[in-house]
Design a protein around this motif. Structure first.
Motif, short mmCIF file in Angstrom:
data_model
loop_
_atom_site.label_atom_id
_atom_site.label_comp_id
_atom_site.label_asym_id
_atom_site.label_seq_id
_atom_site.Cartn_x
_atom_site.Cartn_y
_atom_site.Cartn_z
N GLY A 205 -20.54 -48.72 -9.81
CA GLY A 205 -21.75 -49.54 -9.78
C GLY A 205 -22.98 -48.75 -10.19
O GLY A 205 -23.85 -49.26 -10.90
N ILE A 206 -23.06 -47.50 -9.76
CA ILE A 206 -24.16 -46.62 -10.16
C ILE A 206 -24.12 -46.42 -11.68
O ILE A 206 -25.15 -46.50 -12.35
CB ILE A 206 -24.10 -45.28 -9.42
N CYS A 207 -22.93 -46.17 -12.22
CA CYS A 207 -22.78 -45.98 -13.67
C CYS A 207 -23.17 -47.25 -14.43
O CYS A 207 -23.82 -47.17 -15.48
CB CYS A 207 -21.35 -45.58 -14.02
N GLY B 172 -28.04 -42.36 -2.38
CA GLY B 172 -29.14 -41.84 -1.57
C GLY B 172 -29.62 -40.49 -2.06
O GLY B 172 -30.81 -40.20 -2.05
N ALA B 173 -28.69 -39.65 -2.51
CA ALA B 173 -29.07 -38.34 -3.04
C ALA B 173 -29.89 -38.49 -4.31
O ALA B 173 -30.90 -37.81 -4.50
CB ALA B 173 -27.83 -37.49 -3.30
N ILE B 174 -29.46 -39.41 -5.19
CA ILE B 174 -30.21 -39.65 -6.42
C ILE B 174 -31.59 -40.19 -6.08
O ILE B 174 -32.61 -39.75 -6.62
CB ILE B 174 -29.45 -40.63 -7.34
N PHE B 175 -31.64 -41.13 -5.14
CA PHE B 175 -32.91 -41.72 -4.72
C PHE B 175 -33.83 -40.64 -4.14
O PHE B 175 -35.00 -40.55 -4.50
CB PHE B 175 -32.64 -42.82 -3.69
N ALA B 176 -33.29 -39.80 -3.26
CA ALA B 176 -34.10 -38.74 -2.64
C ALA B 176 -34.62 -37.78 -3.71
O ALA B 176 -35.77 -37.37 -3.68
CB ALA B 176 -33.27 -38.00 -1.60
N GLY C 175 -19.82 -46.22 1.80
CA GLY C 175 -20.37 -44.99 2.37
C GLY C 175 -20.49 -43.87 1.38
O GLY C 175 -21.52 -43.21 1.30
N GLY C 176 -19.44 -43.61 0.61
CA GLY C 176 -19.48 -42.54 -0.37
C GLY C 176 -20.50 -42.80 -1.46
O GLY C 176 -21.28 -41.92 -1.82
N ALA C 177 -20.51 -44.01 -1.98
CA ALA C 177 -21.50 -44.36 -3.00
C ALA C 177 -22.89 -44.32 -2.40
O ALA C 177 -23.85 -43.95 -3.07
CB ALA C 177 -21.20 -45.74 -3.59
N LYS D 125 -29.66 -46.69 -4.79
CA LYS D 125 -29.55 -46.28 -3.38
C LYS D 125 -28.60 -47.20 -2.61
O LYS D 125 -27.86 -46.74 -1.75
CB LYS D 125 -30.93 -46.30 -2.75
N THR D 126 -28.59 -48.47 -2.95
CA THR D 126 -27.77 -49.44 -2.21
C THR D 126 -26.47 -49.81 -2.92
O THR D 126 -25.75 -50.68 -2.47
CB THR D 126 -28.58 -50.71 -1.92
N SER D 127 -26.18 -49.14 -4.03
CA SER D 127 -24.96 -49.44 -4.78
C SER D 127 -23.72 -49.23 -3.90
O SER D 127 -23.68 -48.30 -3.10
CB SER D 127 -24.86 -48.56 -6.02
#
Length: 102
Positions: free
Chosen positions: A28-30, A93-97, A86-88, A21-23
């Motif tokens: 960084g997510i990958c 946030g979408a993955i977290f939600a 912002g984009g990440a 969520k904070t990446s």
């Protein structure tokens, strides 16, 4: 599908979900996913997040932090995310939600 594995891992591990969520970047997510044994490409993350956000209700979307839309240029899915955190943040946030509502 590796993106679904990432969402499932976020459901099982709240620490991973918060980190995603904070990446600050899609890479960084990958990298976080890979640390948890999940190989996912930036393209898979973008397409997976686009599918998630198209399925979220307005109330769910209100809980997703950050991000901006900048147009269609350069992204296969027809979506483009603002540069930087912002984009990440929108994708994370979408993955977290999604991990919270399944």
């Amino acid at each position: 599908m590796s993106f679904q594995q990432l969402v499932d891992a976020c459901q099982a591990d709240t620490t991973l979900a918060e980190a995603i969520k904070t990446s600050e970047s899609i890479d960084g997510i990958c990298a976080l996913a890979l640390q948890h044994g999940i190989s996912v490409t930036p393209e898979e993350v973008i397409k997976g997040a686009a599918a998630i956000t198209s399925e979220l209700s307005d109330a769910d979307l209100a809980g997703v932090a950050g991000g901006s839309w900048s147009g269609n240029e350069g992204v296969d899915s027809g979506l483009a995310f603002g540069a930087g955190a912002g984009g990440a943040g929108l994708i994370g946030g979408a993955i977290f939600a999604a991990s919270l509502i399944k």
